[in-house]
Each structure stands twice: as structure tokens, then as C-alpha cells.
Write a protein that holds these residues in place. Sequence first.
Motif, PDB file in Angstrom:
ATOM      1  N   ILE A   1      66.596   0.726  -3.301  1.00 40.20           N
ATOM      2  CA  ILE A   1      65.665   1.839  -3.089  1.00 40.20           C
ATOM      3  C   ILE A   1      64.287   1.300  -2.715  1.00 40.20           C
ATOM      4  N   ASN A   2      63.970   0.122  -3.250  1.00 34.18           N
ATOM      5  CA  ASN A   2      62.754  -0.601  -2.868  1.00 34.18           C
ATOM      6  C   ASN A   2      61.480   0.172  -3.198  1.00 34.18           C
TER       7      ASN A   2
ATOM      8  N   TYR B   1      57.030   8.940  -5.084  1.00 37.13           N
ATOM      9  CA  TYR B   1      58.269   8.830  -5.864  1.00 37.13           C
ATOM     10  C   TYR B   1      59.414   9.646  -5.266  1.00 37.13           C
ATOM     11  N   SER B   2      59.187  10.252  -4.096  1.00 36.69           N
ATOM     12  CA  SER B   2      60.170  11.191  -3.563  1.00 36.69           C
ATOM     13  C   SER B   2      61.495  10.540  -3.175  1.00 36.69           C
ATOM     14  N   MET B   3      61.509   9.226  -2.996  1.00 36.94           N
ATOM     15  CA  MET B   3      62.767   8.556  -2.659  1.00 36.94           C
ATOM     16  C   MET B   3      63.717   8.473  -3.851  1.00 36.94           C
ATOM     17  N   LEU B   4      63.213   8.740  -5.044  1.00 41.56           N
ATOM     18  CA  LEU B   4      64.078   8.763  -6.225  1.00 41.56           C
ATOM     19  C   LEU B   4      64.713  10.146  -6.363  1.00 41.56           C
ATOM     20  N   VAL B   5      65.997  10.167  -6.654  1.00 42.69           N
ATOM     21  CA  VAL B   5      66.719  11.432  -6.837  1.00 42.69           C
ATOM     22  C   VAL B   5      67.452  11.379  -8.171  1.00 42.69           C
TER      23      VAL B   5
ATOM     24  N   GLU C   1      57.245   7.416 -16.841  1.00 44.44           N
ATOM     25  CA  GLU C   1      57.577   8.836 -16.982  1.00 44.44           C
ATOM     26  C   GLU C   1      57.951   9.442 -15.632  1.00 44.44           C
ATOM     27  N   LYS C   2      57.192   9.121 -14.599  1.00 44.35           N
ATOM     28  CA  LYS C   2      57.476   9.676 -13.275  1.00 44.35           C
ATOM     29  C   LYS C   2      58.823   9.187 -12.751  1.00 44.35           C
ATOM     30  N   VAL C   3      59.109   7.907 -12.943  1.00 44.29           N
ATOM     31  CA  VAL C   3      60.383   7.357 -12.488  1.00 44.29           C
ATOM     32  C   VAL C   3      61.548   7.990 -13.243  1.00 44.29           C
ATOM     33  N   SER C   4      61.466   8.015 -14.565  1.00 42.77           N
ATOM     34  CA  SER C   4      62.582   8.525 -15.366  1.00 42.77           C
ATOM     35  C   SER C   4      62.772  10.031 -15.190  1.00 42.77           C
TER      36      SER C   4
END
Length: 237
Positions: free
Chosen positions: A32-33, A95-99, A127-130
Motif C-alpha cells: 500500500i506504501n 489516508y484514503s488508500m486504506l480500506v 487512530e486514523k490508520v486503524s
Amino acid sequence: MTKPMTHPVAADFETIHDWVFDLDNTLYPHDINLFAQVDRNMTAYVAELLSLPADEARILQKQYYRDHGTTLQGLMLNHEVDPDDFLEKAHAIDYSMLVPNPALGDAIKALPGRKFIFTNGSVPHAEKVSRALGIFDHFDDIFDIVAAGYTPKPAADAYSRFLERSGVDTAHAAMFEDLPRNLVQPKALGMKTVLIVPRNLEYGFTETFERLGTETAHVDYVTEDLAGFIAAILPQV
């Protein structure tokens, strides 16, 4: 030399009741990089702080990362930067590339006992990632670089501070990490260690110490599929 195993043995994890996870390139796949954005921000920060061309700033940034565990630690030791300012600017990313990852969420939720995020990043970033991954609610606590007194993994003091706050019993704990050197101390403390690697070991542009090398005595298991690994060690009901 004993090589780390790639196929999880559930019996090895029967007595584990504390589960510790690194964040970046561990809870989401390396390809995802996402961290590349943080990396660029850190280079820009060093360039502005020291009035350096981008290429020279990147070399210095990587030197601090390699020698001190994080770029921030190197900047604090050598240039007395404001760590909160650095962390805010370093983590100003998209962070939009994380789903959401329902399979990972279900696996983590089903693990018996407590679950922790232990990161060299910040709590807001974790928190944003999780939350983006849909797994935030499955963790009992997030231990970040601020809680560690800005001392990063792999320094022993970072783990000591984490253990003091969490009360984790290392004889009954497992740690999941993407950086081999960050598993040396957990292994010495008696934890089960699991190294998360990129698919087909395609690391891309990474430092040598970030990759799985020949020194593997501190790594019990290696996997490129965190959700699948956890599912394989869950207690059978």
C-alpha cells in the motif's frame, strides 16, 4: 541456524493472552506504501529545518533513522526540534488508500486476551490508520512514541516503558512487526515473534536493515498474510 517458520502452529500460541502489533506496514500490507507519504514529509521537514537540498536532506534523514531508530530521535538529539511539531507535520498525509479489512478485524477480535498497538508513530496517526482499516475498536490501547518518552523501538527502554504501562506478561505475549531489528528485544524478553514481510519479499526501495536477512534467531515466524496467520492460530471452538 534455526530458520523462522512460515506455517503457523496453533499450539505455539495456546498460552498467549497479550497480542502486540506494530502499526505501519504491519496492520496494512507493505505494498500500500502509505508510509512513503510520511517519509516524504520527513525529508521535507529536514530540508526546511537545515536549509538543505532535498537529496542531502533525505540522506541525513535516513542516517538518523538508521542510527537512532527514528528520524525524530536523530533530530531531537542533534537539533533539539519540537517533537510534537515534527509528528504533526510528518503525519499530514492522505489516508484514503486504506480500506476496511473485515478479515483482519474478525481475526484480531477473535484473539483471546488483550490487544495493543505499539508504534514509533503517534496516537493520532495510529487512530486514523486503524479506523480506516475498521479495526480500531478491537484494541485495548495504543502505545506511541510520545508514551515511550520519544525513545523508539528498537531501544530496550521503549519496550520497558510499554511493559510498565501495559502490564504485559512477556512469557504469554506475542509481537507482530515488519522490522526485524524491532523483534530482537521482544524475543529476548520471552515473547513469540512474528515478522510481517511484503508479498514475495518485494521490499522495493528500503534500507537493508528493514529486510529479512540471514540473522533470524529472534524471529519465530514469518508471514506475508497477517489475517490468515491469525486465523490459523485461533482457538478451535
